[in-house]
Design a protein around this motif. Sequence first.
Motif, PDB file in Angstrom:
ATOM      1  N   ARG A 111       5.417  -2.511   8.001  1.00  0.00           N
ATOM      2  CA  ARG A 111       4.637  -2.278   9.218  1.00  0.00           C
ATOM      3  C   ARG A 111       3.155  -2.171   8.878  1.00  0.00           C
ATOM      4  O   ARG A 111       2.314  -2.751   9.560  1.00  0.00           O
ATOM      5  N   ARG A 112       2.820  -1.459   7.826  1.00  0.00           N
ATOM      6  CA  ARG A 112       1.414  -1.330   7.438  1.00  0.00           C
ATOM      7  C   ARG A 112       0.820  -2.679   7.046  1.00  0.00           C
ATOM      8  O   ARG A 112      -0.314  -2.985   7.399  1.00  0.00           O
ATOM      9  N   ARG A 113       1.590  -3.498   6.325  1.00  0.00           N
ATOM     10  CA  ARG A 113       1.099  -4.836   5.969  1.00  0.00           C
ATOM     11  C   ARG A 113       0.872  -5.673   7.232  1.00  0.00           C
ATOM     12  O   ARG A 113      -0.140  -6.375   7.345  1.00  0.00           O
ATOM     13  N   ALA A 114       1.798  -5.608   8.181  1.00  0.00           N
ATOM     14  CA  ALA A 114       1.631  -6.347   9.434  1.00  0.00           C
ATOM     15  C   ALA A 114       0.414  -5.842  10.206  1.00  0.00           C
ATOM     16  O   ALA A 114      -0.331  -6.627  10.793  1.00  0.00           O
ATOM     17  N   LEU A 115       0.189  -4.545  10.183  1.00  0.00           N
ATOM     18  CA  LEU A 115      -0.973  -3.980  10.864  1.00  0.00           C
ATOM     19  C   LEU A 115      -2.279  -4.438  10.210  1.00  0.00           C
ATOM     20  O   LEU A 115      -3.275  -4.665  10.895  1.00  0.00           O
ATOM     21  N   THR A 116      -2.275  -4.591   8.885  1.00  0.00           N
ATOM     22  CA  THR A 116      -3.503  -5.076   8.242  1.00  0.00           C
ATOM     23  C   THR A 116      -3.778  -6.520   8.635  1.00  0.00           C
ATOM     24  O   THR A 116      -4.940  -6.915   8.724  1.00  0.00           O
ATOM     25  N   ASP A 117      -2.732  -7.313   8.899  1.00  0.00           N
ATOM     26  CA  ASP A 117      -2.962  -8.675   9.368  1.00  0.00           C
ATOM     27  C   ASP A 117      -3.575  -8.658  10.768  1.00  0.00           C
ATOM     28  O   ASP A 117      -4.455  -9.463  11.084  1.00  0.00           O
ATOM     29  N   ARG A 118      -3.133  -7.754  11.622  1.00  0.00           N
ATOM     30  CA  ARG A 118      -3.725  -7.620  12.955  1.00  0.00           C
ATOM     31  C   ARG A 118      -5.189  -7.168  12.832  1.00  0.00           C
ATOM     32  O   ARG A 118      -6.064  -7.663  13.526  1.00  0.00           O
TER      33      ARG A 118
END
Length: 167
Positions: free
Chosen positions: A25-32
């Motif tokens: 989730r944190r990795r996906a949030l950094t992409d956002r």
Amino acid sequence: MGNTSPRSGATGDRTADGAASSGERRRALTDRLWYEYWMLRCTARIQVTDPALRQAVAESFALHVRNVVDFLYPPEPGGDGLSPELWLGERWRALCPPLSPVVAEARRRAAEVLADLGRSAEAAADGALGAPRLAISHEIQKVMDLFISHLPRAELGERWQIVYPEE
């Protein structure tokens, strides 16, 4: 920052029931976050003469300023929890510089622009957020660079992973 759910097909750890792990989730949030930051930097550089395009660029810049600044400096402590503290915990409070006057004014004016979209040509002028868009972008970049420099590469989503071609 809008929809913060991981993109379908994202790779990474999953819990036993298939839900995204906190690391994924944190990795996906950094992409956002990368998208918001990228758009802020792109719209800071666009110069157009057409009034409709100038308005669209100004409104887009205001939106991305608000999103990135609200991430780096959450307006409500303990709000939705989406801040650098999700990755760095209490360390971010010690690392984060105070909100600069340029960015504080840009945040205030961005809120005004977004509250009344399409209101006037003055909102579309470069400098409508208190300083030229490039100056605002550079001020925000200093804080974003500080945040990113303190994250382990494994915590960054794929958009932040720069791959250089082999020679």
